[in-house]
Structures are given as structure tokens and as C-alpha cells.
Design a protein around this motif. Structure first.
Motif, PDB file in Angstrom:
ATOM      1  N   ARG A 212       0.816  -1.216   0.000  1.00 23.63           N
ATOM      2  CA  ARG A 212       0.000   0.000   0.000  1.00 23.63           C
ATOM      3  C   ARG A 212       0.849   1.266   0.000  1.00 23.63           C
ATOM      4  O   ARG A 212       0.339   2.361  -0.238  1.00 23.63           O
ATOM      5  CB  ARG A 212      -0.921   0.014   1.227  1.00 23.63           C
ATOM      6  N   LEU A 213       2.118   1.111   0.257  1.00 24.89           N
ATOM      7  CA  LEU A 213       3.028   2.245   0.344  1.00 24.89           C
ATOM      8  C   LEU A 213       3.206   2.888  -1.028  1.00 24.89           C
ATOM      9  O   LEU A 213       3.419   2.199  -2.033  1.00 24.89           O
ATOM     10  CB  LEU A 213       4.358   1.745   0.890  1.00 24.89           C
ATOM     11  N   ILE A 214       3.087   4.211  -1.111  1.00 29.89           N
ATOM     12  CA  ILE A 214       3.376   4.973  -2.331  1.00 29.89           C
ATOM     13  C   ILE A 214       4.770   5.556  -2.154  1.00 29.89           C
ATOM     14  O   ILE A 214       4.996   6.421  -1.308  1.00 29.89           O
ATOM     15  CB  ILE A 214       2.344   6.086  -2.564  1.00 29.89           C
ATOM     16  N   LEU A 215       5.704   5.093  -2.954  1.00 31.60           N
ATOM     17  CA  LEU A 215       7.118   5.316  -2.664  1.00 31.60           C
ATOM     18  C   LEU A 215       7.507   6.795  -2.663  1.00 31.60           C
ATOM     19  O   LEU A 215       8.313   7.220  -1.824  1.00 31.60           O
ATOM     20  CB  LEU A 215       7.984   4.534  -3.654  1.00 31.60           C
ATOM     21  N   ASP A 216       6.962   7.599  -3.570  1.00 36.44           N
ATOM     22  CA  ASP A 216       7.360   9.014  -3.575  1.00 36.44           C
ATOM     23  C   ASP A 216       6.883   9.721  -2.313  1.00 36.44           C
ATOM     24  O   ASP A 216       7.577  10.597  -1.789  1.00 36.44           O
ATOM     25  CB  ASP A 216       6.846   9.725  -4.826  1.00 36.44           C
ATOM     26  N   GLN A 217       5.720   9.321  -1.787  1.00 38.59           N
ATOM     27  CA  GLN A 217       5.241   9.901  -0.533  1.00 38.59           C
ATOM     28  C   GLN A 217       6.110   9.440   0.636  1.00 38.59           C
ATOM     29  O   GLN A 217       6.413  10.215   1.546  1.00 38.59           O
ATOM     30  CB  GLN A 217       3.784   9.512  -0.313  1.00 38.59           C
ATOM     31  N   TRP A 218       6.506   8.183   0.598  1.00 35.99           N
ATOM     32  CA  TRP A 218       7.363   7.626   1.650  1.00 35.99           C
ATOM     33  C   TRP A 218       8.734   8.304   1.640  1.00 35.99           C
ATOM     34  O   TRP A 218       9.294   8.639   2.685  1.00 35.99           O
ATOM     35  CB  TRP A 218       7.479   6.123   1.426  1.00 35.99           C
ATOM     36  N   LEU A 219       9.277   8.550   0.453  1.00 43.27           N
ATOM     37  CA  LEU A 219      10.588   9.187   0.338  1.00 43.27           C
ATOM     38  C   LEU A 219      10.562  10.644   0.792  1.00 43.27           C
ATOM     39  O   LEU A 219      11.583  11.171   1.252  1.00 43.27           O
ATOM     40  CB  LEU A 219      11.082   9.111  -1.110  1.00 43.27           C
ATOM     41  N   ALA A 220       9.410  11.293   0.666  1.00 42.35           N
ATOM     42  CA  ALA A 220       9.319  12.700   1.066  1.00 42.35           C
ATOM     43  C   ALA A 220       9.677  12.891   2.531  1.00 42.35           C
ATOM     44  O   ALA A 220      10.145  13.963   2.929  1.00 42.35           O
ATOM     45  CB  ALA A 220       7.919  13.232   0.789  1.00 42.35           C
ATOM     46  N   ASP A 221       9.485  11.858   3.351  1.00 44.92           N
ATOM     47  CA  ASP A 221       9.870  11.922   4.762  1.00 44.92           C
ATOM     48  C   ASP A 221      11.333  11.547   4.975  1.00 44.92           C
ATOM     49  O   ASP A 221      11.806  11.539   6.111  1.00 44.92           O
ATOM     50  CB  ASP A 221       8.986  10.984   5.588  1.00 44.92           C
ATOM     51  N   ARG A 222      12.044  11.237   3.895  1.00 50.27           N
ATOM     52  CA  ARG A 222      13.450  10.836   3.963  1.00 50.27           C
ATOM     53  C   ARG A 222      14.234  11.605   2.908  1.00 50.27           C
ATOM     54  O   ARG A 222      14.828  11.007   2.004  1.00 50.27           O
ATOM     55  CB  ARG A 222      13.571   9.320   3.758  1.00 50.27           C
ATOM     56  N   PRO A 223      14.277  12.939   3.012  1.00 45.31           N
ATOM     57  CA  PRO A 223      14.859  13.757   1.943  1.00 45.31           C
ATOM     58  C   PRO A 223      16.350  13.522   1.717  1.00 45.31           C
ATOM     59  O   PRO A 223      16.858  13.848   0.643  1.00 45.31           O
ATOM     60  CB  PRO A 223      14.585  15.197   2.410  1.00 45.31           C
ATOM     61  N   ASP A 224      17.046  12.951   2.699  1.00 46.40           N
ATOM     62  CA  ASP A 224      18.472  12.679   2.514  1.00 46.40           C
ATOM     63  C   ASP A 224      18.723  11.440   1.655  1.00 46.40           C
ATOM     64  O   ASP A 224      19.873  11.160   1.311  1.00 46.40           O
ATOM     65  CB  ASP A 224      19.160  12.487   3.869  1.00 46.40           C
ATOM     66  N   CYS A 225      17.665  10.706   1.332  1.00 50.40           N
ATOM     67  CA  CYS A 225      17.825   9.422   0.637  1.00 50.40           C
ATOM     68  C   CYS A 225      17.512   9.482  -0.846  1.00 50.40           C
ATOM     69  O   CYS A 225      17.602   8.453  -1.523  1.00 50.40           O
ATOM     70  CB  CYS A 225      16.935   8.358   1.291  1.00 50.40           C
TER      71      CYS A 225
END
Length: 299
Positions: A237-250
Motif C-alpha cells: 500500500r506504500l506509495i514510494l514518492d510519498q514515503w521518500l518525502a519523509d526521507r529527503p536525505d535518501c
């Protein structure tokens, strides 16, 4: 949700800027080589989300149990067409390659390949984008049974063989705790349901979400020529671009202006990165010829 840092979103206004942006951070001091810790994915419209095909397939129906059902039936009906899968991970890679809805996404080690997929449609009305994700940072947060295999092999990138070892490691830890006892072979493709229920089902209790990247087997020349990598996520169910937004260093996102797409695509073609080389079959050849000879407006 944490907003992305300004430097996480970059824009390549010229070919020179694109070259500079895709070659950033390519020095790995621990091995003394120019090797990027990033994997890359190109999209022809920068507004496209990094949503998996199984997520789009299930939609708002909530029928996530279709995921193992699809995979199990794919293995059954494809038996005469594909080699015997060596593990569930091998089977999952084949299924993704041939278009079955899965929780995998296609990536590449090559930023030029990603640049091609960001420009190949020639759609000048929409900006394209290259996503660059630092897999080494993300892999530092993987569960212990993946970490154990990465540390043992002194690598940062998994493949289907290493994932099979990690699955066995999980089976050993979760059965009796006695490493002398035989482990359940959760890599057996006939046990897709069992593996899905224990590790992959959305409702399964887990400490945290994770995303990992792995090299697929060289199923055909497309996998090899595209320097293919797959991403796998613990929750479909995870949408990867939304998940990455909380990990901007990655991650970094490199936006390609729509008006530059045809120019960049032509220059990639000159560098032998085109549909003919990335899809080495007659369909790939036909697509490349259409791109190469398509008349362009002289305005």
C-alpha cells in the motif's frame, strides 16, 4: 509529511546540467572507486507517482489477497514457458518482467537509461523526471535477516540468491531458534501463501516499513541492457514518492523540462541509449526507427 528539501528537487535546463546532476556523488571512499550509491528511475511525467502495479490493480477494493493468488497462478500456468523458478524471489522477478501486477518497481543502475525513459515519449507538454534513490542508506534500516546476509557478503546490494539466503535466515530464527534444526524452505514457490502471510501481507505486524533494492536474474537481454534493478517494499500500500518525502536525505528528483525532451532523447540516441539497444527485439527496432525518422516541426 515532511516537505522535501529544495536540493532534493533539481532541474536540468540544459544537457550539460543534466550530465552534472546525474553524476553527482559518485565517489565511494570506502572502496576508492567512482561507483554511485544511487539507483535511477525515469518517468515521462514528473507528476507520476511511484506506485506499484499491484497497488493500482487492487485500487480501493482492499483485495490484497489477490497478490499471492496472481503469483501462484502465474507459476502454474507459465510452467511450460519459463524455467523452473529457483525461489519465490526468482518467480517474483519473472512475473514483474512480464507485466504481472507486483509490489516491485523497475529501476536502473544507469542514470542514462533512466533519462531515456524520462524522455522516450517525446511528450513536450509535460516535464519528465529522473528519481535517484540512495539504496545504501535505505538498506541500513532493513530487518536483521537481510542485514545478516549483506554483512556476511560485504555488499550493499542484494540479488535473488542473497534474498533466498535471507529468507532461510528468517526461517531459522522464527522456527525454533535452534540453528541445527532444519529450516522451513520458504523459498519453495509452492509456499507463496505462507511467505506472503508471514512477511508480505499488509495486515502483518512489523516494526517499520522498509524498501529494498535487488538485482533481478538475467532473464533476457532487456534486463542486462537496461542495467535493471527492482525495488521491493514491505507494504504494497506504500506509495514510494510519498514515503521518500519523509526521507529527503535518501533521494533526489531531477526534473527534465518538456521542451528539452526531444533534444535529450536525440543526444542519448547518439550515445547508444535508445529503444533499439534497451529493447533488443523487432519491436524495439521498430520503435527506434519511428523515433529516429519522425519529422519534427520547423517552428
Amino acid at each position: 509529511m515532511t516537505a522535501a528539501r529544495p536540493e532534493s528537487i533539481q532541474r536540468a535546463e540544459t544537457w550539460t546540467e543534466l550530465q552534472q546532476l546525474i553524476s553527482q556523488e559518485m565517489w565511494m571512499g570506502d572502496i576508492g572507486r567512482h561507483r554511485s550509491p544511487y539507483v535511477f528511475r525515469g518517468v515521462p511525467d514528473e507528476s507520476f507517482s511511484l506506485e506499484t502495479s499491484i497497488s493500482r490493480f487492487v485500487g480501493d477494493s482492499g483485495k490484497w489477497n489477490l497478490e499471492p493468488l496472481l503469483l501462484r497462478n502465474f507459476a502454474q500456468y507459465a510452467a511450460d514457458e519459463i524455467e523452473e523458478p529457483r525461489s519465490v524471489w526468482h518467480l517474483l522477478s519473472i512475473a514483474q518482467h512480464y507485466g504481472l501486477p507486483t509490489r516491485l518497481l523497475d529501476w536502473s543502475f544507469s542514470p542514462l537509461v533512466a533519462a531515456y525513459f524520462a524522455t522516450y515519449t517525446g511528450d513536450t507538454a509535460h516535464d519528465g523526471a529522473i528519481w535517484a534513490v540512495d539504496y545504501r542508506q535505505l538498506h541500513a534500516d532493513l530487518p536483521d535477516y537481510y542485514q545478516a546476509v549483506l554483512e556476511m557478503t560485504e555488499t550493499h546490494m542484494l540479488d535473488t540468491h542473497l534474498l533466498s539466503n535471507a529468507t532461510l535466515e528468517y526461517g531459522l530464527r522464527e522456527d525454533t531458534g535452534d540453528r541445527r534444526a532444519p529450516a522451513r524452505n520458504l523459498n519453495d514457490v509452492s509456499r507463496v501463501n505462507e511467505l506472503w502471510q508471514e512477511l508480505w501481507a499488509p495486515e502483518t505486524e512489523r516494526d517499520d516499513e522498509y524498501v529494498m533494492f535487488f538485482r533481478p536474474p538475467a532473464i533476457d537481454d532487456r534486463i542486462v541492457n537496461q542495467s535493471a534493478v527492482f525495488s521491493f517494499q514491505s507494504d504494497p500500500r506504500l506509495i514510494l514518492d510519498q514515503w521518500l518525502a519523509d526521507r529527503p536525505d535518501c533521494y533526489r528528483k531531477i526534473v527534465i523540462p518538456g521542451e528539452r525532451k526531444l533534444e535529450f532523447r536525440d543526444k542519448l540516441d547518439q550515445m547508444n541509449v535508445n529503444h533499439r539497444t534497451l529493447f533488443p527485439d523487432l519491436e524495439g527496432l521498430a520503435t527506434w526507427l519511428k523515433q529516429y525518422y519522425q519529422p519534427q516541426s520547423q517552428e
